[in-house]
Scaffold this motif. Structure first.
Motif: not given
Length: 519
Positions: A365, A373-375, A387, A389, A396
């Motif tokens: 993470n 943003q986070s993925k 990926t 996301q 998101p």
């Protein structure tokens, strides 16, 4: 023939121009009302609904004509038969095949470990003279193991795809039956014959190691040999289930009252993560730069991060190496025999929580430098493979928060405890959103604050609820089972389970790891 009951604009019969249309001829495209002009029949040869005008035109001369309602009744019965076969026979059969493949993969590891141990022992006895032969045969084992695993993975992937197709077909049939849509019913084409054709079963003759008496003069011939890996397919190795034989996989029952087995003092002021190396050995990380390997309360090993910064999270690989993330250097490192190797270096992103999958991949993470943003990214060694996301609508999947513990269940679904979103987010192996769990709806405990997350051998999901000081247990589909809240838990954070499904809970404030038996 299309039903237009729900049309927003009222359409009239083409013949009388008074009554609303109820039928449509697919050949001449005439619209007919339900009363005086409902002259729709079914042409058996063309397999389409047609009106009396088309019949009299001679285009269907000599064709067998049947009543449309009779045809639809017959089609509906076919749909019901197909649905029953898919639900009771075909779908359970593919599920069982997938379980068999998974069990075979689990036993595969033990067999190859025994094989490697036998070769290693023989090699140690004659190490100085035959080290070249030992390494060569180890390499042969690894190569056969990889081929064996690749074959099983390939078939498992195919079975999962077919199972998914069957599940979708079931849902489609249910929708058709529920909708009473004549057009959909008429156009239905059965796929059951396709699903009845089961895949060939892969039969593998497992290699074995045959040791011989040591004779230094004939060392190369006498050392022993490994039988070759034999992989064949058996066309009719699987059989279709009968409805009476459909069973559920065995499930370990949950204890009515979970038991606290032991409490381990890690000597951290603040404890964040715990991960199992074995049923007795656990790695922990707290609020400093040192990671500790603990056995029954004794520290066996201490590892300092390469940058001397506090690690963000830790995990243990399938081969037993320690993985940790370093947000300060934007890196993911692996520790092998105290050698710290940086395997991933990010740009524009900072790694946070980490998990090592059953296939030796690493899930990381990460959040963007601007914290917007986070993925979750899947790596094989240092190569980015996937990926996760955004969802199918481009929205998101995760919040932009920093804290997201990760785990993976036996279905290879990725389970993420999204603290800021107050939700557990589960996506499948392809990254498609499956469900979100935001806490038990009837609870009086207040808001849900998920942190540590893990899964056990039966695939239920266990989540640490930090503020409410309890553990939520969910089933594979995200349905709430029960709480673990009777072991005097205080601010639980990190979680992991050992091979016997014992739960290890890292308590944030106390620095204790509590081992709990809940099955």
């Amino acid at each position: 023939m299309d039903s237009l009951d729900k049309a927003q604009v009222l359409l009239l019969c083409d013949l009388c121009q008074r009554a609303p249309l109820q039928s449509h001829c697919e050949l001449c495209h005439i619209n007919l009302c339900k009363t005086t002009h409902r002259n729709i029949v079914n042409c058996e040869k063309c397999d389409i609904p047609v009106c009396s005008t088309c019949i009299s035109s001679g285009k269907h001369h000599g064709h067998i004509i049947t009543d449309i309602l009779q045809k639809l009744t017959s089609k509906t019965k076919d749909l019901e038969i197909d649905l029953q076969e898919l639900e009771k026979r075909i779908h359970p059969t593919y599920k069982d095949i997938a379980l068999d493949l998974n069990s075979e993969k689990e036993s595969l590891e033990k067999h190859y470990e025994k094989l490697t141990t036998a070769v290693t022992k023989q090699g140690e006895d004659w190490y100085r003279e035959i080290i070249i032969i030992v390494n060569k045969q180890k390499s042969e084992i690894d190569e056969m193991k990889s081929k064996h695993l690749a074959v099983l993975n390939k078939q498992e992937k195919e079975i999962k795809q077919i199972t998914s197709d069957v599940r979708e077909c079931i849902l489609d049939l249910k929708k058709i039956l529920d909708s009473n849509d004549v057009s959909l019913t008429s156009g239905y084409k059965s796929r059951n014959a396709e699903f009845r054709s089961l895949p060939p079963k892969v039969n593998v003759s497992l290699p074995s190691f045959s040791s011989l008496q040591i004779n230094t003069e004939q060392l190369h011939q006498m050392f022993g040999s490994i039988s070759p890996l034999s992989i064949t397919t058996e066309e009719h190795g699987y059989t279709m289930k009968t409805p009476e034989a459909v069973t559920s996989p065995p499930v370990k029952p949950l204890l009515d009252k979970p038991e606290l087995i032991t409490t381990i003092d890690t000597e951290y002021n603040k404890l964040y993560s715990v991960t199992c190396l074995s049923d007795e050995e656990i790695w922990t990380r707290g609020q400093d730069k040192i990671m500790k390997l603990n056995l029954q309360g004794k520290v066996l090993k201490s590892i300092q991060t390469k940058s001397r910064n506090e690690p963000r999270d830790i995990a243990v690989t399938k081969s037993g190496d320690l993985v940790y993330t370093d947000s300060y250097t934007r890196s993911v490192c692996i520790v092998n025999n105290k050698q710290r190797q940086e395997v991933i270096r990010l740009q524009g992103w900072r790694p946070r929580n980490v998990y090592s999958t059953s296939y030796g991949e690493i899930l990381v993470n990460m959040v963007s430098d601007d914290n917007k943003q986070s993925k979750v990214v899947r790596y094989l060694t240092s190569t980015e493979k996937q990926t996760i996301q955004f969802d199918s609508e481009g929205k998101p999947i995760f919040s932009s928060g920093n804290l997201k513990y990760i785990s993976e269940n036996r279905n290879l679904d990725i389970c993420v405890a999204d603290y800021e979103a107050k939700a557990v987010v589960v996506v499948n192996q392809a990254g498609k959103l499956l469900f979100r769990y935001t806490g038990h709806p009837s609870t009086d405990r207040g808001s849900f604050y998920p942190v540590g997350i893990t899964t056990d051998s039966q695939s239920p999901i266990l989540i640490a609820d930090k503020i409410n000081s309890c553990i939520h247990i969910l089933d594979l589909d995200g349905q709430f089972f029960c709480y673990i809240d009777n072991c005097n838990l205080e601010f639980p954070l990190g979680l992991c389970v050992d091979t016997s499904d014992n739960l290890f809970v890292a308590e944030y404030d106390s620095g204790y790891v509590k081992k709990i038996k809940y099955m």
